[in-house]
Every structure is written in structure tokens, then in C-alpha cells.
Design a protein around this motif. Sequence first.
Motif, PDB file in Angstrom:
ATOM      1  N   THR A 180      -0.928   9.631  -0.543  1.00  0.00           N
ATOM      2  CA  THR A 180      -1.358   9.137  -1.851  1.00  0.00           C
ATOM      3  C   THR A 180      -2.787   8.600  -1.726  1.00  0.00           C
TER       4      THR A 180
ATOM      5  N   HIS B 143       6.130   4.096   2.011  1.00  0.00           N
ATOM      6  CA  HIS B 143       6.403   4.824   0.765  1.00  0.00           C
ATOM      7  C   HIS B 143       5.294   4.661  -0.273  1.00  0.00           C
ATOM      8  N   HIS B 144       4.383   3.736  -0.004  1.00  0.00           N
ATOM      9  CA  HIS B 144       3.206   3.667  -0.882  1.00  0.00           C
ATOM     10  C   HIS B 144       2.187   4.761  -0.528  1.00  0.00           C
ATOM     11  N   PHE B 145       2.295   5.268   0.693  1.00  0.00           N
ATOM     12  CA  PHE B 145       1.251   6.170   1.202  1.00  0.00           C
ATOM     13  C   PHE B 145       1.717   7.614   1.366  1.00  0.00           C
ATOM     14  N   MET B 146       2.991   7.797   1.638  1.00  0.00           N
ATOM     15  CA  MET B 146       3.515   9.151   1.838  1.00  0.00           C
ATOM     16  C   MET B 146       3.912   9.711   0.473  1.00  0.00           C
TER      17      MET B 146
END
Lengths: 358, 247
Positions: free
Chosen positions: B12, B57-60
Motif C-alpha cells: 500500500t 495489514h496496513h502495508f500488505m
Amino acid sequence: MSKVLMKGNEAFAEAAIRAGCKCYFGYPITPQNEIPEYMSHELPKAGGAFLQAESELAAVNMAFGAAASGGRVFISTSSPGLALMQEGLGFICSAECPVVVLNVSRGGPGVGGIQPGQADYIQVTRGGYNGDAKIPVLAPAGIQECVDLIYEAFDIADKYRNPVLIFADGMMGQMMEPVELPPARGITPPEKINETKPWAITGTAQHPGRNVVYSLRLEPDVLEKHVEHLFEKYDAAAKELVRYKSMNLDEAEIVFVAFGTMSRLCAEAIELLDAQGIKAGLIRPISLWPYPDAAFDEIGPKCKVVISTELNMGQMLTDVKAAVAGRWPVGLINRTGGIVPSSLEIVERAKKLLEGVK
Amino acid sequence: MKSVFEITKGMTPVDTSYCPGCSHGIAHRLIMEVLDERGELGNTIGVVPIGCSINAHHFMNVDMCESTHGRAPAIASGIRRVHPDKVVFTYQGDGDLASIGAGEILHAAHRGEKFTTFFINNAIYGMTGGQMAPTTLIGQRATTCVDGRTVEQAGLPLKMCEILAAVPCAVYVERVMLNNPANVRKAKKAVQTALDIQKAGLGFTFVEFLSACPTNWGLAPADALKWVETEMASYYPIGNFRKPEGY
């Protein structure tokens, strides 16, 4: 529909299958072992998945994974196993996933024994999980009612996106009764999950945006808002899920309050007391949370004593006293350790309690 | 103009929350790049652990869920039962996987669960502030062993690849290290192979990344990478421990 004679545990498993359960996860523990056994051979035939977990810790987390990704999930255990599941249940409340949990309870504390008990009353109604969460608890009094409640519990869990717990004691798991099984509803295929569960993690190709199912909220104001959101659901559930049955409350001098197996013994005791000229009645909570306080408003003017009747050391007394609100004396008839009293024992102890308040 | 490099759609477009010199960013990028290259981003479900990488989960850029501490392999097992055709992975640190979650990882491997676990081993608890992990090296200092870990106090560090390689249905077990570009490229190859084997449905796949935690090691980022190579890799040898024929 015709009735079939089934052992409780097997009927409970079949009810879950017919409700459209996709996944069952369980770990062996008496007195509910017939459930994983039945699921292992019957759930795959219905298109579902059975998995024997390495522990109750794993089972409840498998249930979380399956529920977060949109499957209808059923798990079962007995008292010490439920204690192990508590962390996971709180997490599932926080992450807002629907799971149906059946507790076929036994005596405690600790490993306790394997005979029927209701000493999980506080565990199921107050939870052992951390934080502000609630789990609706439904307590059937027989196999048919338990089958019907399990079947419906999947819809309740979906509606509130929260676990729903069915609290059946070991007596119900191990006995046989004729039962009418509900129709099979079929399993939602994975590609259709997001039609009813737009939040489910199914892969971004299957829904708009990106779905994340989570619990961690490090900012206090965000966490407070989330808990307030959970409690909006719990407030609605507290209104919509109140269930109870009552008998003879108008005329009763003695009002028993009992759920599950104890309520059936109380019904017998009421007949025996009637034969001796003593009018007794019964409040049978079916929803233990939310507790049916309103039932106590139906108690008539002849009431002399309200008796909580339990297979534990009086864990429901707090709720009974709160619902009674000082209007009548409250007594307790109980056995624990896996001992189920006879209806005659209940009659004798009830008469003593009645004399004591006269 | 022809584009020669693009940032993967697997990440993201936000800054990560990791410390300078932390290896999480590299590991995230490798996994997401491979999924992107295979066109699997929309078909993937990931599970993040408790620890620094709960934030993953903020980045993947895939569907994900959080996990209770250590239970990601059980959660992934549940997801796999609902979605037999998706790519499923867990991403776990060494406190999460080798300590509180030792039972769940062992039994996921034991059942031959058809998902991949990416194991970030930085020999310490990061998020809670540098406590000793089962993977902390002898002599290594941590906030719960300030004079350095001793065998008497805590035994010898757990070697997860070696343990899992002894589990029959763990079909692919490899340890890589993220200390230099050549090894990062090798690590990407391991990610590719693990996901290929998952896709083929052959069994449980496991990739351990020897990773740097400069903050909790009290080292500068460059020194931390050196420490991965000299100290960690001498106790945790990199290489393949198990792979199916043809891979």
C-alpha cells in the motif's frame, strides 16, 4: 416431518450441519465427544470441513479464521475446554465474527468431573475473556430445544457478528430423546460469501476495496468508539434475545428459577408439591444473557419465596436477586460436583425453605 | 518512455511503522512482489501476528486478519478450510511463533496445512521492547537477561527450521537472511518456491528470514546487518532443510 430417536450430542451436530455449517473444529473432551466423532464422518458428506484441533486454543482460533473468511462455523467443548477458549472468544467479539459455540458442561472447578454440571454459569454469562464484550447465551432444557437453538444460533451470530453460546449440560449431551430435525439449508459456496458478508476476507478479487478483520486499536478514542459500537449491538441483543418459559406464576407460593436439566426436575417437583396441596411455579430462563428480568414481574401475589435451583453453588443467585429486586425472599436449592438431585429432594428442600419464610 | 522499475502493487502507498534498519520492510516487499508478479494479490488471504508486524495489514495490499498471540497457524488452518483455492499465508515473528505459538506452528506443519508461514527471526521481542525470545542467542543481551542469555538460565536457542524439518508433512523448509542484496535475492527465490509448492498443494511450506532489529539490539543499522551475518547465521545456518522433488 417424522421424529427420530437420537443421542443429544449427535442431534446437536446434525442440527449444525443442517443449519449450513461449513466448518467444525473440536478437541476431544468428555461429555461431548460424540460431536467431533459425528462431525468427522457426516460434515464432509454435506460439503463441510471437519478438523480435529490440537487443543481448544487452536480450535477457537481455527473458528476465528474460518469465520473471518466468511464460513459458518460451529465449535463444541465442555467446561475446562471452554475456559481455554475464552481468550479467542473475546478476540472474536472484538473482531466481530459470527461463531456458534456449544458447551456441554460438566462439574468443576479445574478438571473437576465428567458428570453433568451448571457450574459454568458465571463463565458463560460473564465470560473469562478480557475487556468489554458480551456473548448471548441460550440454555435449552432438552434435545429438541437444543437442536432448534443451535439451528437458529447461526442466524443470530450472523446478525450480530458475534459469537453465540449454547449452554447444554452433560445430561442433555448423553441422553436420547425423540427429535424432529430441521431442514438442511446448504452451505454458501466461497464465491458467494461476500453477498451476505461484505466484510469477510475472501481475497480482494471477490469484493470492492480491501478487507481487514482486526482487533488492535492503539488510539484510546478509536478503541472507545469501537467498544461503544459493540455495546450498541449488545443493547439491541439485550432487547431482542430475551427468552424464557414460565408456569403457574399466578398461583404459586414457591417460584423455582431453573434452566436446563434442573428446570425439568423442577417441573416434576411442582407436580409433586401440587399433590401435597402446595402451589409452586417455575421461571425457566432460556436466554441467560440477556437475563429475562421481565419474567419476574409475572410472579403473582401469593408468592412467598423465589428459589434458584442449580447444579452449582448458586452462581445464578446474583441474577435472580437482581431480578427479584427485594420483592420476595430468595432461596437456593443446589447440588454440585456432577450430582443431579431427585425431584423428591427438591420438594423436601423447597418445603423447608417455604416454612423458613412463613 | 519504457518503465524499468515500478513499486509493487502488493504494498500500500503508505510509510511503514518500522524502525530504520528493521528487516520487516524487506520481507514484506519480497512476499508482496512475488504475489504481484504471479497475479495472486486478489486471490490471497494473509494472517498477521502479535508483535511489530501486527501492523503489516496496513502495508500488505491483500485481505488480511490479525491473530491472537501465536495462533496464526490455527487461524490460517481455518481460513484454508473455507477457501481451498486461495493463497493463504501467515507472517510471524520469533516471540509469536517460537514461544507462545510453538504448539500451533508444529501442528500446522504436522497436518501438512497447505499454506505458507513466513517467519521473521530477529532473536528478540521487538514490540514489547527487547525481551529475551526462545531464539535469543547465548550471550545476547535483552531486557529480561541484561547480562546476556545463559544456557543455565534459559537453555539453548530454538532452531525452528531444524525442528520443522523433522515433521514429515512440512515439505518445504528454508532459512534465508536479509543482510545483503545477494541474500535478499535468494530470499525472494525461497518465497517463490514456497508459494509454488503451496499452489501445487504438496504440504506445509516455511521460510525463515534471519532479520535485523537494530533498535532492540542497540546497534546501528549497518552493524545490525553485520551481526545477522556473523552471529545469527553461525548459530542458524542458512539454506534448505527440506524440499519436494523437482523444486
